[in-house]
Motif scaffolding. Structure first.
Motif, short mmCIF file in Angstrom:
data_model
loop_
_atom_site.label_atom_id
_atom_site.label_comp_id
_atom_site.label_asym_id
_atom_site.label_seq_id
_atom_site.Cartn_x
_atom_site.Cartn_y
_atom_site.Cartn_z
N PHE A 1 -13.45 -65.09 -26.14
CA PHE A 1 -13.82 -65.37 -24.71
C PHE A 1 -12.16 -65.45 -24.22
N GLY A 2 -11.95 -64.69 -23.14
CA GLY A 2 -10.60 -64.78 -22.54
C GLY A 2 -10.66 -65.71 -21.33
N ALA A 3 -11.03 -65.12 -20.18
CA ALA A 3 -11.02 -65.71 -18.86
C ALA A 3 -12.14 -66.52 -18.74
N GLY A 4 -13.17 -66.30 -19.43
CA GLY A 4 -14.35 -67.41 -19.12
C GLY A 4 -14.23 -68.60 -19.82
N ASP A 5 -15.05 -69.54 -19.45
CA ASP A 5 -15.01 -70.85 -19.94
C ASP A 5 -16.20 -71.12 -20.88
N PRO A 6 -15.99 -71.19 -22.20
CA PRO A 6 -17.05 -71.35 -23.29
C PRO A 6 -17.83 -72.57 -22.88
N LYS A 7 -17.21 -73.66 -22.56
CA LYS A 7 -18.14 -74.82 -22.05
C LYS A 7 -19.12 -74.59 -21.04
N ILE A 8 -18.96 -73.49 -20.28
CA ILE A 8 -20.03 -73.12 -19.20
C ILE A 8 -21.15 -72.05 -19.78
#
Length: 352
Positions: free
Chosen positions: A271-278
């Motif tokens: 994951f780069g720009a994405g939010d893994p919590k979402i």
């Protein structure tokens, strides 16, 4: 009949499967219609979770005229309830045109007047799967499991394809992503492939036509017969079948990573720009490498960090990625909540 307007992205559609499965389980006497765009519809093809699949062809709902036509076509199903998993105004208009008695979705984009039951779009930060389940008032702990369905012919075809390539249970690698800010650098992928080969693995790279050039570059750089690319050469259903035959997966933040996790493969997503919590993939053996850079997760498609471009991806290392993949391969563990990892990345939860 109950209608469900599916999300417009492959990964989101996979994350919506627990919603569909739970809706199916709690409405066993009702028929379920899934309304999906053509590029995500393969996720639901042959699925026992839905009774009918209405596919919106590319551009068919464009403009007021196209949207009205599609909406009126949905009238034939006499929908009693219509759940909207997309937040667009267009899908709310389609639902209104369908004549569904109840139209349930989140507010936003001025669409509340087209809905009969409106949930506030202002909500606590939660995983997207949980957000979908909130539409039926179900907690993720009570959700049903749902696996993408493959028929016997598809499984046999995938097996035959791998046999023809001389591959047996290869590691799947998904080098591409829809956004530049979510696509790991080629040099990092080269290191991952070298680690895989040196550990005795064969590698199958999968993705769309836009990923073919990167995959071809990696094939040349590695110069190893055990590294093969089928990027851009298979349909999504064929790709799903091939993934199911693999031993594990290392993925960019992409729809294919969600598919691999859903199919039960040990899957590490970068994951780069994405939010893994979402939007982290959900599955029994999933992990995310997320460097927690000061500028991430920005959730932008193009990196805006001009001083340290793609810092979130360029600070990842092959060693960490391969170590985390190895841990997943060693044992199958189900995690019930998201927790911070010692390296400031996130160990992904199993939300089901």
């Amino acid at each position: 009949m109950i209608g469900v307007y599916m999300p417009n992205w492959i990964g989101d559609t996979v994350m919506a499967l627990p919603f569909i499965a739970t809706l199916r389980q709690r409405n066993s006497e009702s028929r379920i219609l899934a309304v999906a765009r053509d590029w995500v519809s393969p996720i639901l093809q042959s699925s026992p979770l839905v009774d009918e699949l209405f596919i919106i062809g590319a551009g068919k709902d464009r403009g007021m005229s196209g949207a009205t036509t599609i909406g009126r076509q949905l009238q034939q199903f006499n929908l009693e309830q219509f759940y909207l998993l997309s937040d667009s105004l267009r899908c709310a208009y389609l639902a209104w045109q369908s004549g569904a008695s109840k139209r349930i979705g989140y507010s936003g984009q001025g669409r509340s007047l087209l809905l009969t039951e409106v949930l506030s779009s202002v909500f606590k930060k939660c995983h997207r799967t949980e957000r979908y389940l909130d539409l039926i008032g179900i907690d993720s702990n009570a959700a049903e499991e749902a696996v993408i369905h493959l028929n016997k012919d598809e499984k046999e075809s995938a097996s035959a394809c791998l046999d023809s390539l001389g591959l047996n249970r290869p590691l799947a690698v998904f080098p591409g992503s829809a956004a530049q800010s979510r696509r790991p650098p080629t040099a990092l992928w080269k290191g991952v492939l070298e680690a895989a080969v040196s550990s005795g693995n064969s590698v199958l790279m999968l993705g769309g036509k836009k990923d073919a050039s990167v995959a071809a570059e990696l094939e040349v750089a590695i110069k190893e017969e055990r590294v093969t690319s089928l990027c851009g050469k298979t349909t999504l259903r064929e790709t799903i079948g091939l993934i199911a035959q693999c031993s594990g997966a290392i993925a960019s933040d992409s729809g294919l990573g969600h598919i691999a996790a859903n199919l039960g493969l040990p899957t590490v997503s970068l994951f780069g720009a994405g939010d893994p919590k979402i939007t982290a993939p959900i599955g029994k053996r999933t992990d995310v490498v997320f460097t927690n850079a000061h500028c991430s997760p920005c959730q932008k498609n193009i990196c805006h960090n001009t001083e340290e471009p793609l810092l979130c991806l360029n600070t990842m290392t092959t060693g960490v990625i391969w170590e985390r993949y190895g841990l997943l391969k060693e044992k199958a563990v189900s995690y019930t909540h998201l927790r911070a990892h010692e390296t400031d990345s996130y160990l992904v939860c199993r939300l089901l």
